[in-house]
Scaffold this motif. Structure first.
Motif, PDB file in Angstrom:
ATOM      1  N   SER A  51      63.123  86.372  20.192  1.00 29.32           N
ATOM      2  CA  SER A  51      64.380  86.464  20.307  1.00 29.32           C
ATOM      3  C   SER A  51      65.645  86.544  20.257  1.00 29.32           C
ATOM      4  O   SER A  51      66.926  86.728  20.014  1.00 29.32           O
ATOM      5  CB  SER A  51      64.720  86.913  22.240  1.00 29.32           C
ATOM      6  N   GLU A  52      66.279  84.909  19.997  1.00 28.65           N
ATOM      7  CA  GLU A  52      66.599  84.394  19.113  1.00 28.65           C
ATOM      8  C   GLU A  52      67.599  84.062  18.472  1.00 28.65           C
ATOM      9  O   GLU A  52      66.716  83.845  17.896  1.00 28.65           O
ATOM     10  CB  GLU A  52      67.364  83.255  19.799  1.00 28.65           C
ATOM     11  N   PRO A  53      67.990  84.803  17.515  1.00 30.50           N
ATOM     12  CA  PRO A  53      68.090  85.002  16.111  1.00 30.50           C
ATOM     13  C   PRO A  53      68.461  83.755  14.829  1.00 30.50           C
ATOM     14  O   PRO A  53      67.868  84.368  13.992  1.00 30.50           O
ATOM     15  CB  PRO A  53      69.789  85.707  15.999  1.00 30.50           C
ATOM     16  N   GLY A  54      69.151  82.574  15.806  1.00 39.10           N
ATOM     17  CA  GLY A  54      69.203  81.502  14.221  1.00 39.10           C
ATOM     18  C   GLY A  54      67.371  81.267  14.646  1.00 39.10           C
ATOM     19  O   GLY A  54      66.968  81.069  14.149  1.00 39.10           O
ATOM     20  N   PRO A  92      70.832  77.026  15.242  1.00 42.18           N
ATOM     21  CA  PRO A  92      72.135  77.678  15.223  1.00 42.18           C
ATOM     22  C   PRO A  92      72.191  79.548  15.187  1.00 42.18           C
ATOM     23  O   PRO A  92      71.474  80.027  14.030  1.00 42.18           O
ATOM     24  CB  PRO A  92      72.455  77.194  14.096  1.00 42.18           C
ATOM     25  N   GLY A  93      72.619  80.191  15.808  1.00 42.96           N
ATOM     26  CA  GLY A  93      73.121  81.822  15.188  1.00 42.96           C
ATOM     27  C   GLY A  93      73.754  81.639  14.114  1.00 42.96           C
ATOM     28  O   GLY A  93      74.293  81.045  13.467  1.00 42.96           O
ATOM     29  N   PRO A  94      73.959  83.722  13.697  1.00 38.47           N
ATOM     30  CA  PRO A  94      74.063  83.400  12.250  1.00 38.47           C
ATOM     31  C   PRO A  94      75.429  83.474  12.392  1.00 38.47           C
ATOM     32  O   PRO A  94      76.593  83.536  13.891  1.00 38.47           O
ATOM     33  CB  PRO A  94      74.338  84.860  12.044  1.00 38.47           C
ATOM     34  N   GLY A  95      76.009  82.575  11.735  1.00 44.80           N
ATOM     35  CA  GLY A  95      77.613  82.332  11.745  1.00 44.80           C
ATOM     36  C   GLY A  95      78.350  81.080  11.868  1.00 44.80           C
ATOM     37  O   GLY A  95      79.159  79.920  11.776  1.00 44.80           O
TER      38      GLY A  95
END
Length: 97
Positions: A51-54, A92-95
């Motif tokens: 579920s984590e975007p990265g 790491p997540g987006p950005g």
């Protein structure tokens, strides 16, 4: 030229970005070596962390074995058996990368 000394495991901090070399692909995700630290077990469970975007983005195309990537310390786990310390990695997540 001498090898650069590795950082002790006591320096590992949750949320810290680290460079890791992928050592294997597993049914649950991947295992890795943390490049700047003393040897320690480390893995990313792409199923549990899906579920984590990265992690979701990374799981679509796992880096090949031998690739060096930026990953994030999710949790440092202390066990009562060898390996005594295991690092639960995330991405790491987006950005953030």
């Amino acid at each position: 030229m001498a090898d650069t000394p590795r950082r002790p495991l006591s320096d590992l901090r949750q949320g810290e970005t680290v460079q890791a070399t992928i050592t294997s692909h597993q049914p649950y995700g991947l295992t890795a070596e943390l490049n700047d630290y003393d040897p320690v077990g480390a893995s990313m469970d792409t199923i549990r962390r899906s579920s984590e975007p990265g992690v979701k983005r990374l799981a679509l195309e796992l880096p090949p074995v031998g690739a060096t990537v930026d990953l994030v310390i999710g949790k440092v786990r202390v066990w009562d058996h060898d390996p005594w310390i295991w690092v639960d990695l995330t991405a790491p997540g987006p950005g953030e990368d």
